[in-house]
Design a protein around this motif. Structure first.
Motif, PDB file in Angstrom:
ATOM      1  N   TYR A 167      11.269  -1.437  -7.447  1.00 40.61           N
ATOM      2  CA  TYR A 167      11.496  -0.702  -6.196  1.00 40.61           C
ATOM      3  C   TYR A 167      10.316  -0.948  -5.254  1.00 40.61           C
ATOM      4  O   TYR A 167       9.154  -0.858  -5.654  1.00 40.61           O
ATOM      5  CB  TYR A 167      11.631   0.785  -6.476  1.00 40.61           C
ATOM      6  N   ILE A 168      10.632  -1.282  -3.998  1.00 42.12           N
ATOM      7  CA  ILE A 168       9.620  -1.449  -2.954  1.00 42.12           C
ATOM      8  C   ILE A 168       9.922  -0.434  -1.865  1.00 42.12           C
ATOM      9  O   ILE A 168      11.009  -0.439  -1.277  1.00 42.12           O
ATOM     10  CB  ILE A 168       9.620  -2.866  -2.369  1.00 42.12           C
ATOM     11  N   SER A 169       8.966   0.437  -1.589  1.00 39.52           N
ATOM     12  CA  SER A 169       9.170   1.481  -0.590  1.00 39.52           C
ATOM     13  C   SER A 169       9.025   0.918   0.815  1.00 39.52           C
ATOM     14  O   SER A 169       8.526  -0.205   1.002  1.00 39.52           O
ATOM     15  CB  SER A 169       8.142   2.592  -0.796  1.00 39.52           C
ATOM     16  N   PRO A 170       9.433   1.685   1.831  1.00 41.68           N
ATOM     17  CA  PRO A 170       9.102   1.295   3.208  1.00 41.68           C
ATOM     18  C   PRO A 170       7.588   1.223   3.397  1.00 41.68           C
ATOM     19  O   PRO A 170       6.821   1.872   2.680  1.00 41.68           O
ATOM     20  CB  PRO A 170       9.731   2.408   4.058  1.00 41.68           C
ATOM     21  N   PHE A 171       7.172   0.401   4.344  1.00 45.05           N
ATOM     22  CA  PHE A 171       5.755   0.266   4.712  1.00 45.05           C
ATOM     23  C   PHE A 171       5.446   1.398   5.697  1.00 45.05           C
ATOM     24  O   PHE A 171       5.901   1.383   6.841  1.00 45.05           O
ATOM     25  CB  PHE A 171       5.533  -1.093   5.359  1.00 45.05           C
ATOM     26  N   ASP A 172       4.704   2.419   5.256  1.00 49.15           N
ATOM     27  CA  ASP A 172       4.432   3.561   6.132  1.00 49.15           C
ATOM     28  C   ASP A 172       3.017   4.048   5.907  1.00 49.15           C
ATOM     29  O   ASP A 172       2.208   3.368   5.261  1.00 49.15           O
ATOM     30  CB  ASP A 172       5.456   4.667   5.889  1.00 49.15           C
ATOM     31  N   LEU A 173       2.693   5.233   6.427  1.00 50.07           N
ATOM     32  CA  LEU A 173       1.356   5.811   6.321  1.00 50.07           C
ATOM     33  C   LEU A 173       1.342   6.845   5.212  1.00 50.07           C
ATOM     34  O   LEU A 173       2.328   7.584   5.008  1.00 50.07           O
ATOM     35  CB  LEU A 173       0.932   6.448   7.648  1.00 50.07           C
ATOM     36  N   ASN A 174       0.242   6.946   4.517  1.00 55.10           N
ATOM     37  CA  ASN A 174       0.109   7.881   3.412  1.00 55.10           C
ATOM     38  C   ASN A 174       0.022   9.313   3.930  1.00 55.10           C
ATOM     39  O   ASN A 174      -0.605   9.591   4.958  1.00 55.10           O
ATOM     40  CB  ASN A 174      -1.134   7.542   2.582  1.00 55.10           C
ATOM     41  N   GLY A 178       1.634  16.903   3.161  1.00 57.02           N
ATOM     42  CA  GLY A 178       2.628  16.911   4.210  1.00 57.02           C
ATOM     43  C   GLY A 178       2.157  16.391   5.546  1.00 57.02           C
ATOM     44  O   GLY A 178       2.938  16.303   6.493  1.00 57.02           O
ATOM     45  N   ALA A 179       0.878  16.036   5.686  1.00 57.23           N
ATOM     46  CA  ALA A 179       0.342  15.530   6.956  1.00 57.23           C
ATOM     47  C   ALA A 179      -0.174  14.121   6.758  1.00 57.23           C
ATOM     48  O   ALA A 179      -0.562  13.716   5.654  1.00 57.23           O
ATOM     49  CB  ALA A 179      -0.786  16.434   7.465  1.00 57.23           C
ATOM     50  N   PRO A 183      -8.733   8.894   8.159  1.00 59.51           N
ATOM     51  CA  PRO A 183      -8.074   7.896   8.997  1.00 59.51           C
ATOM     52  C   PRO A 183      -6.804   7.383   8.309  1.00 59.51           C
ATOM     53  O   PRO A 183      -6.656   7.504   7.099  1.00 59.51           O
ATOM     54  CB  PRO A 183      -9.114   6.793   9.133  1.00 59.51           C
ATOM     55  N   ILE A 184      -5.921   6.800   9.135  1.00 58.35           N
ATOM     56  CA  ILE A 184      -4.619   6.428   8.597  1.00 58.35           C
ATOM     57  C   ILE A 184      -4.776   5.420   7.465  1.00 58.35           C
ATOM     58  O   ILE A 184      -5.694   4.605   7.454  1.00 58.35           O
ATOM     59  CB  ILE A 184      -3.702   5.872   9.706  1.00 58.35           C
ATOM     60  N   LYS A 185      -3.846   5.509   6.507  1.00 58.45           N
ATOM     61  CA  LYS A 185      -3.897   4.628   5.343  1.00 58.45           C
ATOM     62  C   LYS A 185      -2.507   4.022   5.144  1.00 58.45           C
ATOM     63  O   LYS A 185      -1.642   4.621   4.523  1.00 58.45           O
ATOM     64  CB  LYS A 185      -4.332   5.418   4.114  1.00 58.45           C
ATOM     65  N   PRO A 186      -2.255   2.812   5.697  1.00 64.71           N
ATOM     66  CA  PRO A 186      -0.959   2.153   5.496  1.00 64.71           C
ATOM     67  C   PRO A 186      -0.713   1.921   4.002  1.00 64.71           C
ATOM     68  O   PRO A 186      -1.629   1.556   3.261  1.00 64.71           O
ATOM     69  CB  PRO A 186      -1.108   0.839   6.255  1.00 64.71           C
ATOM     70  N   MET A 187       0.536   2.140   3.575  1.00 62.40           N
ATOM     71  CA  MET A 187       0.810   2.128   2.141  1.00 62.40           C
ATOM     72  C   MET A 187       2.204   1.559   1.864  1.00 62.40           C
ATOM     73  O   MET A 187       3.155   1.781   2.622  1.00 62.40           O
ATOM     74  CB  MET A 187       0.734   3.555   1.599  1.00 62.40           C
ATOM     75  N   ILE A 188       2.305   0.765   0.774  1.00 60.17           N
ATOM     76  CA  ILE A 188       3.588   0.350   0.211  1.00 60.17           C
ATOM     77  C   ILE A 188       3.568   0.751  -1.265  1.00 60.17           C
ATOM     78  O   ILE A 188       2.601   0.463  -1.979  1.00 60.17           O
ATOM     79  CB  ILE A 188       3.816  -1.167   0.324  1.00 60.17           C
ATOM     80  N   MET A 251       6.317   7.354  12.500  1.00 58.23           N
ATOM     81  CA  MET A 251       5.725   8.417  11.692  1.00 58.23           C
ATOM     82  C   MET A 251       5.440   9.678  12.515  1.00 58.23           C
ATOM     83  O   MET A 251       5.143  10.724  11.941  1.00 58.23           O
ATOM     84  CB  MET A 251       4.426   7.931  11.053  1.00 58.23           C
ATOM     85  N   TYR A 252       5.493   9.569  13.849  1.00 63.08           N
ATOM     86  CA  TYR A 252       5.150  10.694  14.719  1.00 63.08           C
ATOM     87  C   TYR A 252       6.392  11.095  15.521  1.00 63.08           C
ATOM     88  O   TYR A 252       6.989  10.252  16.216  1.00 63.08           O
ATOM     89  CB  TYR A 252       4.039  10.320  15.678  1.00 63.08           C
TER      90      TYR A 252
END
Length: 742
Positions: A167-174, A178-179, A183-188, A251-252
């Motif tokens: 399984y490969i998740s969408p490429f999004d922010l950690n 719930g927030a 600093p932002i952390k891009p994650m797969i 994400m926003y």
């Protein structure tokens, strides 16, 4: 400038000539303008084609980087689901196996440096192991802090997988609590099921891949594109966008309307509907895109007899480059400006050509004057030449000579000009020289005269002298001429005779040295034979006394006889080593290519076969190639490695290394150990025969080995030295000079 040229022309030519020049200029200018117009369109087409090719290349490189990076992650998750530590825990289920598995995950995270979290989750969604990246210092999460992840989407999705799926998740922010984490952390996130030895599902491995690494690798390609390089997800949102504000807008809640799909809907429709890659024009913008598909399609099978690959859940990204309409227009304008400037430059050149035609007569007059000046300079150079120069025509008549010719041959130049060149040769050479001269003219080229022959000149007083002559043909308006450069080589001949005498003397010295070497060999044999016999007698009779008279000898007497035997045996060893040292000194080098790594391995194998300590950790650098005598270099390594083995004998963890490094700009080989070492204050005594820095009872030997090494290395034109510290081992270095023989 045109006014200046017009005024200049009116002072030289009539008005009719000037008008004719103007007509020619207009005709040429019109033709040049038409040609340049066609060239502009051709050049713009070529520039656009190059831009398209560069954009395609940048998009493809970015795609390959993404596929390569993610394929590496797929290999990692396949490894983690099949590793033995996991299988052992599935089998035993004890805390020790789980601790070993957690430590293995921590080491894996430290080595890979790309995972924010590595987790093992059971089928109920409970974390069993979690390793956090912890800003470069991976740590294992205590069991008290492990969490229940049954409500997370990636757990549900992973539980749906077949055995060979990832399984490969969408490429999004950690997210944290719930927030969005700052600093932002891009994650797969990558997930795969883990099975026990019977194929039963036991849990899942989840990898949180740090997307910052992937983004950095793609952004590094920005310089290879003429515009922008972007990364889009499958909904058309920017993951890498024009500005940071355009990225991750999905994400926003308040920025979800900002996307590539909304900014360029026509382009997005074509890109999303494409299978792999392509280019399109939209609104004057050039878009080049490449779709990221078929992850893991090129990975090797986990086992030779297993399925060739595994599959992944569908997650598509798009690499897109954009060259804006303004950018293309600016390039076209720059190219147009270049051609306009080139046209005006050519127009000025055409004006100059017209003016030059009007001045042709004046130029011709100036050219004639220039020719006369050149002739004057030639004669000046001729007179200043250090050698005699004699110029002849095809009939062998002297046309011109310089002052050095007058001094060398003793004639006035007036008496030489017009005479046959043979007058400067001794009588015995004149007849054959006529034939040689004619043969040279049939295929004249610059070359020395009379190669391999002794040439002589003749002075006006009848005296002869040796000369060296170089011939050079030259074409002139009056026909072909031959320039002869003549040099008196009397001193050179005398030097050659002296060199020949020195070579003869050297040959005699070499013969004497060979005779001395033969005498030395005979002496060595005599020493070996004449000294060994009494030593064997001393040793043999001492042993006979010990065996036959043991009952009448006191303990002190037996001790004395044992010491006599040991001294005789040691004297025998000394004789053997002296003879070896003598043979090394007299040996002729047989230079060839030597793999010192194989030689060193052979030495180690020989030591082990002879009963040397087997638990020494020996490291030999592979493929260390040198030029030298294989037999002598083998003797040198035998002594160096043998010493290292001997002096690490009291070390519980003995280490010996053979390698190569650069020292003072030169390549040096070394043998290093962690043995007893020595005091560097005595380093100058190491390579002297019979010199020892350690007690012979503790470390036996004759003290000849390092002296032998030094002589071998010096025969190869190299150097040998040592570095050490008492109790901390020693390192012996040596260099070799190729093709050097002593």
């Amino acid at each position: 400038m045109i006014g200046f040229l017009q005024g200049k022309a009116s002072t030289v030519y009539s008005g009719g000539i000037f008008r004719r020049a103007a007509v020619i200029f207009l005709l040429l200018a019109s033709a040049v303008a038409g040609v340049m117009f066609l060239l502009f369109h051709v050049q713009w087409g070529a520039a656009l084609a190059v831009t398209r090719a560069n954009e395609e290349k940048a998009a493809e490189i970015a795609r390959q980087r993404i596929v390569t990076e993610l394929d590496s992650v797929l290999l990692d998750i396949r490894y983690l689901t099949q590793q033995q530590f996991l299988k052992r825990w599935f089998e035993r289920g004890d805390s020790t196996s789980l601790i070993d598995l957690a430590n293995e995950y921590r080491l894996f995270s430290m080595e890979k440096r790309v995972y924010d979290q590595i987790r093992l989750i059971d089928l109920s969604g409970r974390e069993q192991v979690r390793v956090n990246w912890n800003a470069g210092n991976p740590e294992v999460t205590p069991r008290s802090r492990l969490q229940d992840k049954v409500d997370r989407y990636y757990v549900h999705e992973t539980l749906k997988l077949s055995p060979n799926e990832v399984y490969i998740s969408p490429f999004d922010l950690n997210l944290e609590e719930g927030a969005i984490e700052q600093p932002i952390k891009p994650m797969i996130r990558f997930g795969a099921l883990a099975h026990d030895a019977d194929g039963n599902r036991k849990g899942m491995v989840i990898l949180n891949y740090l997307g910052k690494r992937l983004i950095s690798r793609i952004k590094a390609l920005t310089d290879q594109t003429s515009g922008h390089l972007w990364l889009l997800n499958q909904e058309g949102y920017w993951l890498i966008g024009p500005t940071p504000a355009d990225e991750w807008t999905f994400m926003y809640p308040d920025t979800r309307g900002r996307s590539f799909a909304n900014s360029h809907p026509t382009a997005w429709a074509r890109i999303k509907g494409s299978d792999v890659s392509g280019q399109l024009m939209d609104g004057g913008n050039l878009f080049t895109y490449s779709k990221i598909v078929s992850l893991a399609s090129n990975l090797p099978p986990a086992k030779p007899d297993s399925n060739p690959t595994f599959t992944t859940t569908e997650q598509n990204w798009f690499v897109v480059t954009q060259v804006s309409s303004d950018g293309l227009a600016n390039r076209r304008l720059e190219l147009l400006e270049y051609f306009v400037l080139a046209f005006f430059a050519l127009a000025i050149l055409l004006i100059l050509v017209a003016a030059l035609v009007a001045r042709h007569a004046q130029r011709r007059k100036e050219a004639e004057q220039h020719w006369r000046d050149s002739e004057k300079r030639f004669r000046s150079l001729l007179e200043s030449a250090p050698d005699s120069v004699v110029i002849t025509d095809t009939e062998g008549k002297i046309v011109l000579v310089n002052a050095q010719s007058e001094m060398l041959f003793g004639y006035q130049r007036e008496s030489l000009v017009g005479q046959p060149v043979e007058m400067l040769l001794p009588d015995r050479f004149r007849e054959q020289h006529v034939g040689h001269r004619r043969g040279y003219l049939s295929g004249a080229k610059a070359r020395p005269m009379g190669l391999g022959l002794e040439l002589f000149g003749l002075r006006s007083d009848g005296g002869e002298f040796p000369v060296a002559i170089s011939l050079s043909p030259v074409e002139t308006d009056e026909g072909k001429l031959v320039i002869s450069s003549i040099r008196d080589v009397t001193e050179m001949h005398e030097a050659a005779r002296e060199i020949n005498n020195l070579n003869n003397r050297l040959e005699r010295d070499n013969n004497e040295l060979l005779a001395l070497n033969k005498e030395m060999e005979a002496f060595s044999y005599s020493v070996s034979h004449d000294l060994r016999a009494p030593l064997r007698a001393i040793d043999g009779f001492s042993q006979a006394l010990l065996e036959d008279c043991a009952d009448v000898l006191t303990e002190n007497g037996k001790s004395h006889l044992e010491r006599v035997r040991q001294a005789a045996q040691r004297m025998g060893y000394l004789i053997d080593d002296l003879l070896k040292l003598s043979r090394v000194t007299r040996s002729e080098l047989q230079i060839g290519t030597v793999n010192l790594s194989l030689v060193a391995q052979g030495v180690v194998d020989g030591l082990l076969e002879s009963g040397a300590r087997p638990d020494v950790n020996v490291t030999i650098a592979p493929d260390l190639i040198a030029r030298g005598d294989a037999r002598l270099l083998g003797i040198a390594l035998e002594n160096l490695i043998g010493n290292a083995w001997k002096f690490t004998g009291d070390r519980p963890s003995a280490r010996i290394e053979f390698g190569q490094r650069i020292t003072n700009g030169k390549s040096a080989f070394f043998v290093r150990d962690n043995g007893v070492g020595f005091d560097m204050a005595y380093a100058d005594q190491l390579f002297r025969a019979f010199q020892r820095l350690h007690d012979a009872r503790e470390f036996p030997g004759t003290g000849i080995g390092l002296a032998t090494v030094q002589r071998i290395i010096r025969k190869h034109g190299g150097d040998v030295w040592a570095e050490s510290e008492t109790g901390k081992g020693a390192a012996f270095y040596f260099t070799l000079q190729q093709e050097k023989a002593s």
